[in-house]
Design an enzyme around this catalytic site. Structure first.
Site, PDB file in Angstrom:
ATOM      1  N   HIS A   1       0.871  -1.197   0.000  1.00  0.00           N
ATOM      2  CA  HIS A   1       0.000   0.000   0.000  1.00  0.00           C
ATOM      3  C   HIS A   1       0.896   1.231   0.000  1.00  0.00           C
ATOM      4  O   HIS A   1       1.259   1.744   1.055  1.00  0.00           O
ATOM      5  CB  HIS A   1      -0.932  -0.001   1.209  1.00  0.00           C
TER       6      HIS A   1
ATOM      7  N   GLN B   1     -11.129   0.475  -0.767  1.00  0.00           N
ATOM      8  CA  GLN B   1     -10.883   0.154   0.660  1.00  0.00           C
ATOM      9  C   GLN B   1     -12.177   0.140   1.488  1.00  0.00           C
ATOM     10  O   GLN B   1     -12.355  -0.717   2.350  1.00  0.00           O
ATOM     11  CB  GLN B   1      -9.904   1.186   1.252  1.00  0.00           C
TER      12      GLN B   1
ATOM     13  N   ASP C   1       2.700  -5.899   2.359  1.00  0.00           N
ATOM     14  CA  ASP C   1       1.449  -5.218   2.719  1.00  0.00           C
ATOM     15  C   ASP C   1       1.694  -3.802   3.222  1.00  0.00           C
ATOM     16  O   ASP C   1       1.210  -2.846   2.636  1.00  0.00           O
ATOM     17  CB  ASP C   1       0.647  -6.046   3.740  1.00  0.00           C
TER      18      ASP C   1
HETATM   19 ZN   LIG Z   1      -3.416  -5.006   1.730  1.00  0.00          ZN
END
Ligand SMILES: [Zn+2]
Length: 431
Positions: free
Chosen positions: A59, A152, A309
């Site tokens: 991200h 998201q 991540d």
């Molecule tokens: Zn993620």
């Protein structure tokens, strides 16, 4: 005549003491002794040369935002999402670009040259997409950055979720994302996957879903994702990220599910650091690990690659752009400590991820792109143990980062005067 020769390198497959000749942006030869000269030479001195690391799940819009506007007190996934929601209206394109570029600098020094980043499309301003598209251009000479349109707050749950995601794809994001377990109902989650796979099929794009990132064994969206993948003929182009609910599922159900995933050729992307940190939060003791079933998925022939991540963001306060840190955690959480296990884990940080990301010309074979790294370790198992210094990082045949080896000096009577952790402790017979 070569542009660059790496001398006396060990290779990821275990071959030792090879020279690698790079010319015109490709690997021109790999042989025991190259009898030629080059503009530049690097003596690897019996250390490991590897293709660069790949991170298939990151991200970059959130990275290095730790503490903005406050810290995650509970440390949970849901507070992280809420905190990101507080930060999002304050984001500016300039600040996003600056943070992402700083992260990429760190990534290069860690030999991480291929990154797939999710980009939150929930805020209809889409300042995140605008910023990351600019970053993708600016880092292109040294980092391949793939961008996932990621709703998201939910494709259906966010007020303008559907329209924003489509506009982000129109702007030029590369991959269709989703988050079915975060929609209001299981049925909305299922419908979101149907819609997202259809969009991907119509636009000819890959899919990468945050799928079942929960401890709820009844979170079974991966089943729908596999079925929609087959329905639209998207086999091999769809990734299931996280899949943590599989950890808690009933074994009988999983015995049906894994073959469905194999049929759909789902690329599996666990995120060991984040999964071990965020899952199992509602457990007292015993406390679940919350990482998907890595060993079983690999055994069934699925392509498993590990993602980082997060690094220093609302969800995770740690991280250092080091994929070996990710692999090190994976070994522990998956309990894959055998020699062959560790080789598979290293593959999951390199060749498997390259497959997930659809990279062409990746590897150390002749004809591949002239991208490689030299590590302060003898082989892939030692690399996972030590998370060693990246001595050299090469992109397109040019050295783009160098680091001095970590050597400890000792001042002890009757003991060695220096320690090279990557050389002095290599096991004679690895066990
Ligand atoms: Zn993620």
């Amino acid at each position: 005549m070569f542009d660059l020769i790496i001398r006396n390198a060990n290779l990821p497959d275990g071959r030792q003491g090879f020279d690698i000749g790079l010319k015109d942006g490709i690997i021109a030869t790999v042989e025991k002794r190259i009898d030629a000269v080059a503009d530049e030479e690097i003596d690897a001195t019996g250390r490991l040369a590897s293709p660069p690391f790949c991170d298939p799940h990151f991200h970059m819009d959130a990275t290095l935002s730790l503490g903005m506007p406050r810290m995650n007190v509970s440390g949970t996934l849901l507070e992280g999402i809420a905190l990101w929601g507080e930060l999002r209206p304050l984001l500016t394109k300039e600040a996003l670009v600056e943070r992402a570029l700083r992260y990429c600098d760190l990534a290069v020094s860690q030999g991480l040259l291929f990154i797939r980043s999710h980009v939150d499309t929930s805020d209809p301003r889409l300042v995140t997409a605008e910023a990351l598209i600019e970053v993708r251009e600016r880092v292109a000479p040294y980092i391949t950055l793939q961008l996932v349109a990621f709703p998201q707050d939910g494709y259906y749950r966010a007020p303008e979720g559907e329209a924003s995601l489509k506009r982000a794809l129109d702007m030029g994001l590369d991959i269709v994302g989703g988050i079915p377990h975060f929609e209001r109902t299981m049925d909305d989650g299922r419908r979101s996957l149907e819609a997202l796979c259809r969009i991907a099929a119509e636009r000819g794009l890959p899919v990468d879903i945050h799928c079942d990132e929960t401890d709820d064994p009844m979170s079974r969206h991966i089943e729908t994702l596999a079925a929609e993948t087959v329905r639209h003929g998207l086999q091999g182009r769809v990734a299931g990220s996280h899949l943590t609910s599989m950890h808690s599922m009933d074994n009988y159900y999983v015995s049906k599910l894994i073959p469905l995933m194999a049929e759909a050729e789902i690329n599996v992307i666990p995120n060991p650091l984040i999964n071990i940190m965020l899952q199992g939060r509602h457990d007292t003791y015993p406390k679940r690990r919350g990482m998907t079933r890595v060993r079983e998925l690999m055994a069934a022939g699925l392509n498993v690659s590990f993602g980082q991540d997060c690094t220093m963001d609302p969800w995770y306060s740690m991280g250092s752009a080091d994929m070996l840190e990710v692999g090190h955690m994976a070994i522990h959480v998956a309990q894959m400590g055998g020699i062959e296990d560790k080789k598979k884990i290293f593959d999951a940080l390199t060749v498997n991820s390259a497959r997930t990301m659809g990279l062409e010309g990746y590897g150390l074979e002749v004809g591949c792109k002239a991208d490689l790294i030299v590590l302060q370790a003898a082989d892939v198992i030692e690399a996972l143990r030590l998370k060693p210094t990246r001595l050299a990082v090469v992109k397109g045949g040019k050295v783009i980062s160098r680091s001095a080896p970590r050597i400890g000096e000792l001042f002890l009577d009757g003991r060695p005067v220096s320690i090279d952790p990557g050389r002095d402790y290599v096991p004679k017979e690895p066990s």
